[in-house]
Design an enzyme around this catalytic site. Sequence first.
Site, PDB file in Angstrom:
ATOM      1  N   LYS A 196      36.438  42.499  32.217  1.00 54.25           N
ATOM      2  CA  LYS A 196      37.514  41.516  32.103  1.00 54.25           C
ATOM      3  C   LYS A 196      36.877  40.122  32.163  1.00 54.25           C
ATOM      4  O   LYS A 196      36.627  39.590  33.238  1.00 54.25           O
ATOM      5  CB  LYS A 196      38.546  41.715  33.227  1.00 54.25           C
ATOM      6  CG  LYS A 196      39.805  40.842  33.074  1.00 54.25           C
ATOM      7  CD  LYS A 196      39.630  39.517  33.762  1.00 54.25           C
ATOM      8  CE  LYS A 196      40.707  38.533  33.351  1.00 54.25           C
ATOM      9  NZ  LYS A 196      40.357  37.140  33.718  1.00 54.25           N
ATOM     10  N   SER A 226      35.711  32.956  42.669  1.00 55.10           N
ATOM     11  CA  SER A 226      36.065  32.243  43.898  1.00 55.10           C
ATOM     12  C   SER A 226      36.179  33.189  45.082  1.00 55.10           C
ATOM     13  O   SER A 226      36.493  34.379  44.941  1.00 55.10           O
ATOM     14  CB  SER A 226      37.390  31.502  43.717  1.00 55.10           C
ATOM     15  OG  SER A 226      38.472  32.410  43.679  1.00 55.10           O
ATOM     16  N   VAL A 233      39.828  34.698  45.425  1.00 54.20           N
ATOM     17  CA  VAL A 233      40.119  35.869  44.589  1.00 54.20           C
ATOM     18  C   VAL A 233      39.303  37.065  45.051  1.00 54.20           C
ATOM     19  O   VAL A 233      39.792  38.198  45.067  1.00 54.20           O
ATOM     20  CB  VAL A 233      39.846  35.554  43.103  1.00 54.20           C
ATOM     21  CG1 VAL A 233      39.983  36.811  42.245  1.00 54.20           C
ATOM     22  CG2 VAL A 233      40.794  34.471  42.597  1.00 54.20           C
ATOM     23  N   GLU A 293      30.215  38.324  44.296  1.00 56.15           N
ATOM     24  CA  GLU A 293      29.392  37.111  44.302  1.00 56.15           C
ATOM     25  C   GLU A 293      30.368  35.951  44.261  1.00 56.15           C
ATOM     26  O   GLU A 293      30.976  35.673  43.229  1.00 56.15           O
ATOM     27  CB  GLU A 293      28.437  37.115  43.102  1.00 56.15           C
ATOM     28  CG  GLU A 293      27.336  36.072  43.201  1.00 56.15           C
ATOM     29  CD  GLU A 293      27.660  34.806  42.424  1.00 56.15           C
ATOM     30  OE1 GLU A 293      28.107  33.836  43.078  1.00 56.15           O
ATOM     31  OE2 GLU A 293      27.473  34.798  41.212  1.00 56.15           O
ATOM     32  N   CYS A 343      27.861  28.300  41.080  1.00 53.88           N
ATOM     33  CA  CYS A 343      28.053  28.621  42.500  1.00 53.88           C
ATOM     34  C   CYS A 343      26.820  28.296  43.331  1.00 53.88           C
ATOM     35  O   CYS A 343      26.892  28.269  44.556  1.00 53.88           O
ATOM     36  CB  CYS A 343      28.413  30.089  42.665  1.00 53.88           C
ATOM     37  SG  CYS A 343      27.271  31.193  41.831  1.00 53.88           S
ATOM     38  N   GLU A 361      33.333  23.415  47.586  1.00 55.98           N
ATOM     39  CA  GLU A 361      32.654  23.270  46.302  1.00 55.98           C
ATOM     40  C   GLU A 361      33.394  22.274  45.421  1.00 55.98           C
ATOM     41  O   GLU A 361      34.582  22.447  45.138  1.00 55.98           O
ATOM     42  CB  GLU A 361      32.607  24.615  45.569  1.00 55.98           C
ATOM     43  CG  GLU A 361      31.457  25.511  45.938  1.00 55.98           C
ATOM     44  CD  GLU A 361      31.393  26.718  45.020  1.00 55.98           C
ATOM     45  OE1 GLU A 361      30.324  26.946  44.425  1.00 55.98           O
ATOM     46  OE2 GLU A 361      32.392  27.445  44.915  1.00 55.98           O
ATOM     47  N   PHE A 370      32.373  21.690  42.271  1.00 54.78           N
ATOM     48  CA  PHE A 370      32.264  22.327  40.950  1.00 54.78           C
ATOM     49  C   PHE A 370      32.352  21.299  39.823  1.00 54.78           C
ATOM     50  O   PHE A 370      33.106  21.457  38.856  1.00 54.78           O
ATOM     51  CB  PHE A 370      33.323  23.418  40.781  1.00 54.78           C
ATOM     52  CG  PHE A 370      32.721  24.751  40.399  1.00 54.78           C
ATOM     53  CD1 PHE A 370      31.889  25.430  41.271  1.00 54.78           C
ATOM     54  CD2 PHE A 370      32.977  25.317  39.163  1.00 54.78           C
ATOM     55  CE1 PHE A 370      31.319  26.654  40.920  1.00 54.78           C
ATOM     56  CE2 PHE A 370      32.421  26.541  38.803  1.00 54.78           C
ATOM     57  CZ  PHE A 370      31.582  27.208  39.678  1.00 54.78           C
ATOM     58  N   SER A 391      16.870  31.532  39.957  1.00 51.43           N
ATOM     59  CA  SER A 391      17.377  32.843  39.569  1.00 51.43           C
ATOM     60  C   SER A 391      16.508  33.501  38.508  1.00 51.43           C
ATOM     61  O   SER A 391      15.996  32.855  37.596  1.00 51.43           O
ATOM     62  CB  SER A 391      18.796  32.719  39.032  1.00 51.43           C
ATOM     63  OG  SER A 391      19.353  33.989  38.828  1.00 51.43           O
TER      64      SER A 391
END
Length: 513
Positions: free
Chosen positions: A209, A263, A266, A284, A318, A415, A417, A475
């Site tokens: 999704k 988030s 969620v 995550e 993030c 955050e 963002f 990363s």
Amino acid sequence: MALSAGAMLYRSSFSGPVRLMATDAQSVAAKLHNSGLLRSQALIGGKWVDSYDGKTIKVHNKATGEVITDVPCMGRKETNDAISSAYDAFSSWSKLTAAERSKLLRKWYDLIMAHKEELGQLMTLEQGKPLKEAIGEVSYGAGFIEFSAEEGKRIYGDIIPSPLADRRLFVLKQPVGVVGAITPWNFPLAMITRKVGPALACGCTVVIKPSELTPLTALAAAELSLRAGIPPGVVNVVMGNASDIGDALLASPQVRKITFTGSTKVGKKLMEGSAATVKKVSLELGGNAPCIIFDDADLEVAIKGALATKFRNTGQTCVCANRILVQEGIYDKFTNAFAKAVQSMKVGDGFSDGVEQGPLINDAAVQKVESFLEDATSKGAKVLVGGKRHSLGMTFYEPTVVTGVNNEMLLAREEVFGPVAPLLKFKTEEEAIHMANDTNAGLAAYIFSTNIKRAWRVTEALEYGIVGVNEGLVSTEVAPFGGVKQSGLGREGSKYGLDEYLEMKYVCLGSMS
């Protein structure tokens, strides 16, 4: 700043005006359509389908607000069919040998890399990041498919010495089953491959999704999975009503795992909803990353690293440095040099040459940045650079540096963002550690120091799942990515990431005549 493969880490309606696409973007879209990579239907059971009620969602070019295409707006019925498709495909996919699955994953990786420019263009169209950065994400994201193809052949069980002479004890590792993968808009490819690569390598099947804001990259990746020969039903993609799709994934006993990037709010709902059927969960979630600049830091290295970790993807990651903590002895020198570098950043459409900062994802994101800055300035903070919407309009925002920030301000607690760098001054190492850990988040942190003893001391004291020392881009597919505290559960990437898609089975073999 362009991102390099293997060294990069790599919310919700659009409210801007809707117009026909401009010539350049229209040309890019036409080429993508002709290549078969601009898909506008969902994928269920190997077939491209519309929503059952005909409802659609417009996907916009984030730099202009123009419509790229419409995609299906799906809900429970379509999701349940995708789950059934994945469940049916699991019985055969899981029975393939690891080597057979590896070959198909490798073909998928090769196709992604062969089409990295087109995928990068598609990503820039729908997400807004600069083209070089988008192509960098494609290479990075493909790395998870390649790594999983290789590491999937090394999923080992165990033999346990038995306390009884006529018993033999074994441990098998087997795929968990159907996986529901819910991914965000900020990294439309890498957040999918980071989940789907290891899931498929372990023998799982998936229902993806993607965000309704950026579904096109996910659909293109799914198209390439079919071209690679991955069987129908192994990879399914649905999009639309997020709550209905999520509820269907949570309610189905056929879905045995939920993996989510997004988030914390969620993530908590998904964790709670998974309890009813006791699903395996990996999350995550949000971060509040501190970037600590000590007096003994190499100034040039610190500035380069802070810029990279703060302004990657226009501050929409993030693991972006959400707070830059600077020791008082180097504060003025760092602040002046950092502000000068930020002021020189080029903002614009991701297809334009030299652009380092694209638009924010939507107007709600801009409003959030504005509210955080208003809160900070009302409490004494000072905007040194930027601090307002960019003259380009739409959702472009000026790269911003704010001084005089303290822990009572939203900029330091949550955050942002967005492209806002809050600077906080500290005196001692102990104070920096306390400030860094004074949050519910624990995803990534950064340290800049030339003192190796200090680097180790602080690294071990920081309550974070990832720590970058003299490096802002941390990363890679070969290392475990994930957080502690309220930044999530589980790890993605590396050999440890495959464990998230496996169950252990203990076998006791008794005497046999």
